[in-house]
Design a protein around this motif. Structure first.
Motif, PDB file in Angstrom:
ATOM      1  N   THR B   2       0.892  -1.153   0.035  1.00 51.84           N
ATOM      2  CA  THR B   2      -0.059  -0.057   0.061  1.00 51.84           C
ATOM      3  C   THR B   2       0.935   1.140   0.099  1.00 51.84           C
ATOM      4  O   THR B   2       1.912   1.381   0.830  1.00 51.84           O
ATOM      5  CB  THR B   2      -0.843  -0.161   1.235  1.00 51.84           C
ATOM      6  N   VAL B   3       0.572   2.251  -0.829  1.00 52.46           N
ATOM      7  CA  VAL B   3       1.330   3.382  -0.813  1.00 52.46           C
ATOM      8  C   VAL B   3       0.367   4.629  -0.702  1.00 52.46           C
ATOM      9  O   VAL B   3      -0.843   4.668  -0.690  1.00 52.46           O
ATOM     10  CB  VAL B   3       1.926   3.681  -2.188  1.00 52.46           C
ATOM     11  N   GLY B   4       1.029   5.452  -0.010  1.00 55.85           N
ATOM     12  CA  GLY B   4       0.437   7.006   0.595  1.00 55.85           C
ATOM     13  C   GLY B   4       0.650   7.749  -0.859  1.00 55.85           C
ATOM     14  O   GLY B   4       1.798   7.668  -1.441  1.00 55.85           O
ATOM     15  N   LEU B   5      -0.269   8.795  -1.073  1.00 57.76           N
ATOM     16  CA  LEU B   5      -0.241   9.986  -1.902  1.00 57.76           C
ATOM     17  C   LEU B   5      -0.092  11.267  -1.332  1.00 57.76           C
ATOM     18  O   LEU B   5      -1.120  11.408  -0.842  1.00 57.76           O
ATOM     19  CB  LEU B   5      -1.171   9.694  -3.082  1.00 57.76           C
ATOM     20  N   LEU B  27       6.109  11.493  -8.415  1.00 58.24           N
ATOM     21  CA  LEU B  27       5.236  10.895  -9.428  1.00 58.24           C
ATOM     22  C   LEU B  27       5.150  11.944 -10.587  1.00 58.24           C
ATOM     23  O   LEU B  27       4.946  12.975 -10.392  1.00 58.24           O
ATOM     24  CB  LEU B  27       3.930  10.753  -8.762  1.00 58.24           C
ATOM     25  N   THR B  31       3.834   6.075 -15.421  1.00 59.94           N
ATOM     26  CA  THR B  31       3.811   4.615 -16.303  1.00 59.94           C
ATOM     27  C   THR B  31       4.725   3.753 -15.574  1.00 59.94           C
ATOM     28  O   THR B  31       4.383   2.480 -15.679  1.00 59.94           O
ATOM     29  CB  THR B  31       4.347   5.136 -17.559  1.00 59.94           C
ATOM     30  N   VAL B  34       3.553   3.086 -11.145  1.00 58.74           N
ATOM     31  CA  VAL B  34       2.381   2.508 -11.158  1.00 58.74           C
ATOM     32  C   VAL B  34       2.717   0.732 -11.726  1.00 58.74           C
ATOM     33  O   VAL B  34       2.139   0.183 -10.866  1.00 58.74           O
ATOM     34  CB  VAL B  34       1.136   2.884 -11.782  1.00 58.74           C
ATOM     35  N   ARG B  35       3.451   0.733 -12.555  1.00 55.64           N
ATOM     36  CA  ARG B  35       3.791  -0.390 -12.769  1.00 55.64           C
ATOM     37  C   ARG B  35       4.659  -1.276 -12.064  1.00 55.64           C
ATOM     38  O   ARG B  35       4.066  -2.480 -11.880  1.00 55.64           O
ATOM     39  CB  ARG B  35       4.457  -0.573 -14.154  1.00 55.64           C
ATOM     40  N   LEU B  37       4.224  -0.861  -8.668  1.00 57.57           N
ATOM     41  CA  LEU B  37       3.425  -1.186  -7.811  1.00 57.57           C
ATOM     42  C   LEU B  37       2.636  -2.394  -8.158  1.00 57.57           C
ATOM     43  O   LEU B  37       2.233  -3.433  -7.126  1.00 57.57           O
ATOM     44  CB  LEU B  37       2.412   0.061  -7.689  1.00 57.57           C
ATOM     45  N   ASN B  38       2.057  -2.473  -9.325  1.00 53.91           N
ATOM     46  CA  ASN B  38       1.184  -3.594  -9.631  1.00 53.91           C
ATOM     47  C   ASN B  38       1.989  -4.938  -9.659  1.00 53.91           C
ATOM     48  O   ASN B  38       1.526  -6.248  -9.370  1.00 53.91           O
ATOM     49  CB  ASN B  38       0.869  -3.387 -11.075  1.00 53.91           C
ATOM     50  N   ARG B  49       2.861  14.303  -5.402  1.00 50.64           N
ATOM     51  CA  ARG B  49       2.787  15.154  -6.612  1.00 50.64           C
ATOM     52  C   ARG B  49       2.878  16.564  -6.364  1.00 50.64           C
ATOM     53  O   ARG B  49       3.104  17.120  -5.024  1.00 50.64           O
ATOM     54  CB  ARG B  49       1.109  14.833  -6.918  1.00 50.64           C
ATOM     55  N   VAL B  97       0.048   5.508 -23.557  1.00 54.74           N
ATOM     56  CA  VAL B  97       1.199   5.705 -22.829  1.00 54.74           C
ATOM     57  C   VAL B  97       1.761   7.231 -23.023  1.00 54.74           C
ATOM     58  O   VAL B  97       2.250   8.136 -21.957  1.00 54.74           O
ATOM     59  CB  VAL B  97       2.430   4.710 -23.116  1.00 54.74           C
ATOM     60  N   ALA B  99      -0.008   9.984 -23.546  1.00 55.64           N
ATOM     61  CA  ALA B  99      -0.886  10.796 -22.718  1.00 55.64           C
ATOM     62  C   ALA B  99      -0.600  10.926 -21.253  1.00 55.64           C
ATOM     63  O   ALA B  99      -0.739  11.867 -20.541  1.00 55.64           O
ATOM     64  CB  ALA B  99      -2.497  10.425 -22.907  1.00 55.64           C
ATOM     65  N   GLN B 100       0.424   9.889 -20.964  1.00 57.79           N
ATOM     66  CA  GLN B 100       0.612   9.970 -19.372  1.00 57.79           C
ATOM     67  C   GLN B 100       2.202  10.120 -19.217  1.00 57.79           C
ATOM     68  O   GLN B 100       2.456  10.440 -18.095  1.00 57.79           O
ATOM     69  CB  GLN B 100       0.163   8.581 -18.829  1.00 57.79           C
TER      70      GLN B 100
END
Ligand SMILES: Cc1cc2nc3c(=O)[nH]c(=O)nc-3n(C[C@H](O)[C@H](O)[C@H](O)COP(=O)(O)OP(=O)(O)OC[C@H]3O[C@@H](n4cnc5c(N)ncnc54)[C@H](O)[C@@H]3O)c2cc1C
Ligand code: FES
Ligand code: FES
Lengths: 526, 272, 170
Positions: B2-5, B27, B31, B34-35, B37-38, B49, B97, B99-100
Motif C-alpha cells: 500500500t502506498v500513500g499519495l 510521481l 507509467t 504504477v507498473r 506497484l502492480n 505530487r 502511454v 498521454a501519461q
C-alpha cells in the motif's frame, strides 16, 4: 475471397449454406459491448486470491518446506502444500489413456524446473497472497540441471523425472515413436544426392491477451462451481476430479469464453488447486497467472530438434528420408508425448516418399514443461521439412513450387504411416498460390493433378528390409555435392506413374478398426 | 503493497520530502511507478505530487525552449514549437502511454526506455533540478551519469536550443516490431552545418548502456568534416566505443554492438 | 494509509468514491464499480485491454492512479451504445470480424473512439498508430483497422488510400 469450385467438383456436394458466406459470430455483440463474460468477470463476494511460492532453481531437492512465517502474514487464510492434495502426482496424459503419473500439482520432494509451484497461498487480496508467498521458506539442495535434449539423452545426464526413470518417454516398450516404411538404406544408396540438415525450434509462448486462470467457489449440495478460461472444459473437469479424488458430478464447470488460447489453456493447472482452496476455505478462490507468470511458467510450445536426411534423384524425386526428432517436453509430460507422435507421423510431409525411417523421442529436460500449441508437433516438423524442400529444390536445380508439385501426394498414394491418401489437394493449392503470386509455372506442372498418377506402385506398402542396425549406423550423413544439378530440370521424368488409372480398393490400413486412443496416437505396434 | 499519495503546491516543499525520505518517490505520469506497484516490485511507500505550474509549462524564448518536467509526450506532439522533438515523442509507447508519460520520467527511465532522453541529450539539453531547497542547472549529460543519486531531487524542467535547419536533427528508434515496439537501440544526432562542415556535432544513444549516453568517439569522427561516405565509415567504426549495452529479451549485448554501426551509418547518410 | 475522496464522471454519471492513494483506475472501475468492459491483460501498460478515455485522451487504467483523475470525465465501452443502438464503431467491429475472442475488443474500441474524436477522417496510418498500444493475439490487425476506417466513413479496404490492403486476395 475466391472459391475454386471447378476443382474436385465431383468430390463434394455443392450444397454448402455457410461456406463462402459471411456469418455474424454469435458472440460478436457481447464482445463489442463488453458484456461477454470472461472468467474474471465473475468476481464473487468474499473472494480470496491464490498465489504460488515458486522454485528459483531449475532442479533441486526439497529438503524442507516451512510455511509458518507466511501463515502469519496479514490477510492469509490458508496455505496449501502437497500434503493437502489428494492425488499428489498426476499426468494430463491419462485423458488419452496413457501414463505414467509424473507431475505433482504442488512439488514436494524435488523441483524440476524454475518456477515450479511448491506452495499455494490463499489470502484476502492478490498482493497479500503474493507477499506471503514470498515468505514461504524452502530449503533447497540444488542439483545439476540439463537443458539440451541430446545432452539429456547422453549417459551420465542428471535424471530429470524419476517417474520415468530415464530422460525419455517410453512408447509401449520403445524409446521412441517409430515410422518404418520401405528400405531407406537402399534409397540412400540409389539416390543421386544425399543431404542431411539440422533444424532447431524454440519454445514459443502463446501469450494469450487474457492470462490463464479461474474462480472456484462452493455451490449448493456439496458441489463446487468453477468459472474458467480453459480451452477444454471437460478435459479440465476430469483432471480436477482426478486430482481432488472427487466424482466429477460434484464439479460444475462454466467456461467457453476464452481470451485467446492457442493451445496454451489446456493444461488445467489452475482449476484443481483453486477448487481445493474453495473446499478447504469454503469461500470463492481465484487463481490466475500474472503476465510475468504466463510468460515464464505456463507451458510454451516444445522446442523440437530435427535431423532430416534425404536422398533425392537428379530428376527431383525424393526417394528416401531418415528423420530423427527430439521433442523437448521440459520437466513433465503434460501432452508432449502426443505431440512427438504427431511430429513423427508428419515427417514425410504432404509428399510421397517411398522409403521413410523416423525416430521421434520425447525428452525430459529441466526446462518449463511444454505442451500443446497450434499445430501441436506439426508446425515444427513443417518448418524443418519445408526448409529442407527448398534446399533440395536448389540442389537439383528445380523451381521450389514445381518441386513441391512434383513430389506431392496424390490420391491413392500410401503414406509412410500406412494410410492411403484421399482427397489430396496440395498440387492444386500450389498451382493456385503460384497464380495469385504471379509465380510462373511451366505447363508441365500446371497440368499435374492430385487425382491422377497416384496409387498403383505408389499405393502399396513396400517390402521392409531384413532387420538391421538402421540408417543411423553406418550411412554417413554428409552432403553430396550437387553434381549435374543444372541439367536436372530438363531431364526430369514424371514420378513413377501408376499403371492403373484408379485404385479402387486400397489395401486396408493396419490401423483400421483400432480404438480411439490408438488412432489418436498412431499404432502401438511396431 | 500500500502506498500513500501526498500533494504539494511548491517544488521546494515536495523536494524537501523527497530529499529526506528514502521511501518517497516523485510521481511523474506514473507509467513506470504504477507498473512497479502492480508487479509488487515497488521500493517506495509514498508518492509525491506537485501542482506547481512550472512543471507543465512549455516556454519558448528566442532560439531556446524550456519544457516543464511534467509535460507529457502527447503535449509535445501537440506543440508546434516542439516540432523537432515530435519524432522522439512519437516513438514513446502508444497514444495512451504518451498521454501519461512525462519528460521528467523519461530522464529516469531505465533501458529499454529513454527515447526522448536520448533526443534531448543530442540537443545538449540543460536540466533544472530542485534538491532540497536549492534549485540548480546542469548539463543533461552530467545528470544522466549521476542519475541514480538524482531520484533524491526533483527535476523541474529541461531547456534546449532549437536545432538549426530541417535535416540537422535526426532521430532513429530501431525496433523489431512495427509500427512500434520496444527499442533495440535509439540514436539521436545533431548535425549542424557551418560553412559546409559539421560543427557542434552531438550523437546520443539510448539502450547502449545503463542510461542514455553520448557517443564521444563518433562526435569526434564527424566534427569539422563533411557528411561523406569515408567520414561516415570512420564514424561507424567508432560507433560502439565505450558502450556497454544490455542483454535483454529483445537482443543480446553482442547483437546491439553488431547492428549499431549499420543503423548509425543509415542515419548519417539519411537513408534510415 | 490515507484515503481520499475522488469526484469524477463515469459514463455520464457523477460519482464520489473513497479511494486509497495507490489504487489504480483499473482496480476502482473494474473491481469496485463493476465496469467489467475494462479488461486486465497485463497490469503493465503493455496490452491495452484496459484502455479507457479520460478527459478525451486514451489512457491505460492499469497504470493510472485513480487519485490523479479527480474532477475528470471517464468513458468506458459501457457508454458506447447510443439511443439508436450500437455505436458505429461497435457495428463496424461486428461487420468486419474485428473481434474474435473479444478480450482486446473494448480496449481497441476506446482507443479508436479517442482517435475519431480527435481526427474524424483518419488515414490508415493514423489508425495503425492509434491502436499501436493495443495488442490483439487472435483477430489480426487488418480487420480491426478496416473496421475503424469503415466507422470513420473512410470506406472499407482503405480504397484509394496509400497502403490500403489488396482486395480479393485471401
Ligand atoms: C507500455 C509502455 C511502453 C513504453 N514505451 C516507451 C518507449 O517506447 N520509450 C520510452 O522512452 N519509454 C517508454 N516507456 C517508459 C515510460 O513510460 C517513459 O519513459 C516515460 O517517459 C516515463 O515517465 P513517467 O512520467 O510515466 O514516469 P514515472 O513512472 O512517473 O516515473 C519514473 C521515475 O522517474 C521519477 N520521476 C518522474 N518525474 C520526475 C521528476 N520530475 N523529478 C524527479 N523524478 C522524477 C520517478 O520518481 C520514478 O523514479 C513505456 C512504458 C510503458 C508502460
Ligand atoms: S492491463 Fe492495462 S495495458 Fe494491459
Ligand atoms: S480478439 Fe482475442 S486478443 Fe483480440
Amino acid at each position: 475471397m475466391e472459391f475454386r469450385k471447378d476443382l474436385f467438383a465431383n468430390e463434394r456436394d455443392d450444397d454448402l449454406n455457410e461456406v463462402g458466406r459471411p456469418t455474424q459470430r454469435q458472440d460478436a455483440q457481447g464482445h463489442v459491448t463488453g458484456r461477454s463474460r470472461f472468467f474474471d468477470d465473475y468476481a464473487l463476494p468474499g473472494m480470496l486470491h491464490m498465489k504460488f511460492a515458486r522454485s528459483p532453481h531449475h532442479h533441486a531437492r526439497v529438503r524442507s518446506l516451512d510455511t509458518r512465517e507466511a501463515a502469519q502474514m496479514p490477510g492469509v487464510v490458508r496455505i496449501l502444500t502437497s500434503e493437502d492434495v489428494p492425488k499428489k502426482v498426476h499426468t494430463l496424459l491419462i485423458l488419452l489413456d496413457l501414463g505414467p503419473d509424473d507431475e505433482p500439482p504442488l512439488a514436494f520432494d524435488k523441483v524440476r524446473y524454475r518456477g515450479e509451484p511448491v506452495a499455494a497461498v490463499i489470502a484476502e487480496s492478490e498482493s497479500a497472497a503474493a507477499a506471503a508467498a514470498a515468505k514461504v521458506r524452502v530449503d533447497y539442495e540444488p542439483l545439476p540441471a540439463v537443458f539440451d535434449v541430446e545432452e539429456a539423452l547422453a549417459p551420465g545426464a542428471p535424471l530429470v523425472n524419476e517417474y520415468h526413470g530415464r530422460n525419455w518417454y517410453d512408447y509401449n516398450g520403445y524409446d521412441f515413436r517409430k515410422i518404418r516404411f520401405g528400405d531407406v538404406e537402399r534409397g540412400f544408396r540409389e539416390a543421386d544426392h544425399v543431404v542431411e540438415e539440422r533444424y532447431q525450434m524454440s519454445p514459443i509462448e502463446h501469450a494469450p491477451t487474457e492470462t490463464g486462470g479461474c474462480i472456484a467457489a462452493p455451490d449448493t449440495a456439496g458441489r463446487y462451481v468453477c468459472y474458467t478460461n480453459t480451452q477444454a472444459l471437460f478435459f479440465s473437469l476430469e483432471t480436477a476430479a482426478r486430482i481432488l479424488d472427487l466424482p466429477s458430478n460434484r464439479l460444475h464447470f462454466v467456461g467457453g469464453t476464452v481470451g485467446g488460447g492457442f493451445g496454451g489453456k489446456v493444461d488445467s493447472v489452475h482449476e484443481p488447486l483453486a477448487l481445493l482452496g474453495a473446499m478447504l476455505t469454503q469461500r470463492p478462490v481465484r487463481s490466475a497467472y500474472s503476465r510475468a507468470e504466463e510468460m515464464q511458467v505456463s507451458s510454451p510450445r516444445g522446442a523440437e530438434r530435427f535431423y532430416v536426411k534425404d536422398g533425392v534423384m537428379d530428376d527431383g524425386r525424393i526417394v528416401a528420408r531418415y528423420a530423427r526428432i527430439y521433442f523437448d517436453a521440459g520437466a513433465y509430460s503434460r501432452l508432449s508425448p502426443y505431440g512427438a507422435v504427431k511430429a513423427a507421423a508428419h515427417m514425410p510431409g504432404p509428399y510421397y516418399i517411398p522409403n521413410v525411417w523416423v525416430d521421434a523421442r520425447c525428452v525430459y529436460t529441466n526446462r518449463t514443461p511444454s505442451s500443446a500449441m497450434r499445430g501441436f508437433g506439426v508446425t515444427g516438423a513443417d518448418f524443418a521439412l519445408e526448409v529442407q524442400m527448398d534446399k533440395l529444390a536448389r540442389l537439383v536445380g528445380m523451381d521450389p513450387m514445381e518441386f513441391r508439385i512434383f513430389n506431392a501426394y496424390r490420391d491413392g498414394d500410401m503414406k509412410a504411416h500406412r494410410r492411403v491418401t484421399k482427397n489430396a489437394a496440395l498440387i492444386e493449392c500450389v498451382q493456385a498460390a503460384a497464380r495469385i503470386a504471379d509465380w510462373p509455372l511451366s505447363e508441365r506442372f500446371q497440368a499435374m493433378s492430385s487425382t491422377r498418377d497416384g496409387g498403383g506402385e505408389r499405393g502399396v506398402i513396400p517390402p521392409a528390409p531384413a532387420p538391421g542396425p538402421g540408417p543411423g549406423k553406418g550411412a554417413s550423413g554428409r552432403r553430396v555435392p550437387p553434381a549435374g544439378a543444372e541439367a536436372a530440370a530438363t531431364t526430369a521424368r514424371p514420378p513413377a506413374p501408376a499403371d492403373a488409372p484408379t485404385v479402387a480398393s486400397p489395401a486396408r490400413s493396419p490401423l483400421a478398426g483400432r480404438g480411439r486412443m490408438s488412432s489418436l496416437l498412431g499404432t502401438r505396434r511396431r | 503493497m500500500t502506498v500513500g499519495l501526498q500533494t504539494f503546491e511548491t517544488l521546494r516543499d515536495a523536494s524537501a520530502v523527497v530529499g529526506r525520505d528514502p521511501s518517497a518517490r516523485f510521481l511523474g505520469g506514473g507509467t513506470l511507478l504504477v507498473r512497479a506497484l502492480n508487479e509488487e516490485a515497488a521500493d517506495f511507500s509514498t508518492l509525491l505530487r506537485c501542482t506547481d505550474r512550472v512543471l507543465v509549462e512549455i516556454r519558448a524564448s528566442g532560439s531556446r525552449v524550456r519544457i516543464g518536467a511534467g509535460v507529457t509526450m502527447a503535449r509535445i506532439l501537440a506543440s508546434r514549437e516542439l516540432a523537432f522533438l515530435h519524432p522522439a515523442a512519437r516513438a514513446v509507447g502508444g497514444p495512451a502511454v504518451r498521454a501519461q508519460a512525462t519528460v521528467g520520467g523519461n530522464l529516469f527511465a531505465p533501458p529499454p526506455y529513454g527515447d526522448l532522453a536520448a533526443a534531448l541529450l543530442a540537443l545538449d539539453a540543460r536540466v533544472s533540478v530542485q534538491s532540497g531547497y536549492s534549485p540548480r542547472d546542469m548539463p543533461l549529460d552530467e545528470f544522466l551519469r549521476t542519475r541514480d543519486t538524482m531520484v533524491r531531487s526533483i527535476v523541474s524542467g529541461v531547456e534546449v536550443a532549437r536545432p538549426r535547419g530541417e535535416r540537422s536533427f535526426r532521430f532513429l528508434k530501431v525496433s523489431k516490431v512495427r509500427p512500434k515496439g520496444v527499442s533495440l537501440l535509439t540514436i539521436a544526432a545533431r548535425l549542424e552545418d557551418s560553412a559546409g562542415r559539421l560543427s557542434g556535432v552531438r550523437v546520443a544513444y539510448a539502450n547502449m548502456g545503463p542510461a542514455p549516453v553520448r557517443a564521444a568517439a563518433v562526435e569526434r569522427a564527424l566534427e569539422g568534416r563533411r557528411l561523406e561516405p569515408l567520414v561516415v565509415e570512420a564514424a561507424a567504426a567508432a560507433a560502439a566505443n565505450g558502450c556497454s549495452p544490455p542483454t535483454d529479451a529483445i537482443a543480446s549485448a553482442w547483437y546491439r554492438r553488431e547492428v549499431l554501426p549499420v543503423h548509425l551509418s543509415r542515419l548519417l547518410l539519411g537513408v534510415a | 494509509m490515507s484515503h481520499v475522496t475522488l469526484d469524477f464522471r463515469l459514463n455520464g454519471t457523477g460519482r464520489t468514491e473513497l479511494i486509497a492513494g495507490g489504487e489504480t483506475l483499473l482496480s476502482l472501475l473494474r473491481h469496485r464499480l463493476d465496469t467489467t468492459s475494462i479488461k486486465q491483460g497485463c497490469r503493465q501498460g503493455t496490452c491495452g485491454s484496459c484502455t479507457v478515455i479520460v478527459d478525451g485522451e486514451p489512457r491505460l487504467a492499469c497504470i493510472t492512479l485513480a487519485a490523479t483523475c479527480d474532477g475528470c470525465t471517464i468513458e468506458t465501452a459501457e457508454s458506447l451504445p447510443g439511443p439508436g443502438g450500437l455505436h458505429p464503431l461497435q457495428q463496424a467491429f461486428m461487420d468486419h470480424f474485428a473481434a474474435q475472442c473479444g478480450f482486446c475488443t473494448t480496449g481497441m474500441l476506446m482507443a479508436a473512439k479517442a482517435l475519431l474524436a480527435a481526427n474524424p477522417s483518419p488515414t490508415r496510418e493514423d489508425v495503425v498508430d492509434a491502436i499501436s498500444g493495443n495488442i490483439c493475439r487472435c483477430t489480426g490487425y487488418q480487420p480491426i483497422i478496416e473496421a475503424v476506417l469503415a466507422a470513420a466513413g473512410a470506406g472499407p479496404s482503405g480504397a484509394g488510400q496509400p497502403g490500403g490492403s489488396r482486395p480479393g486476395v485471401v
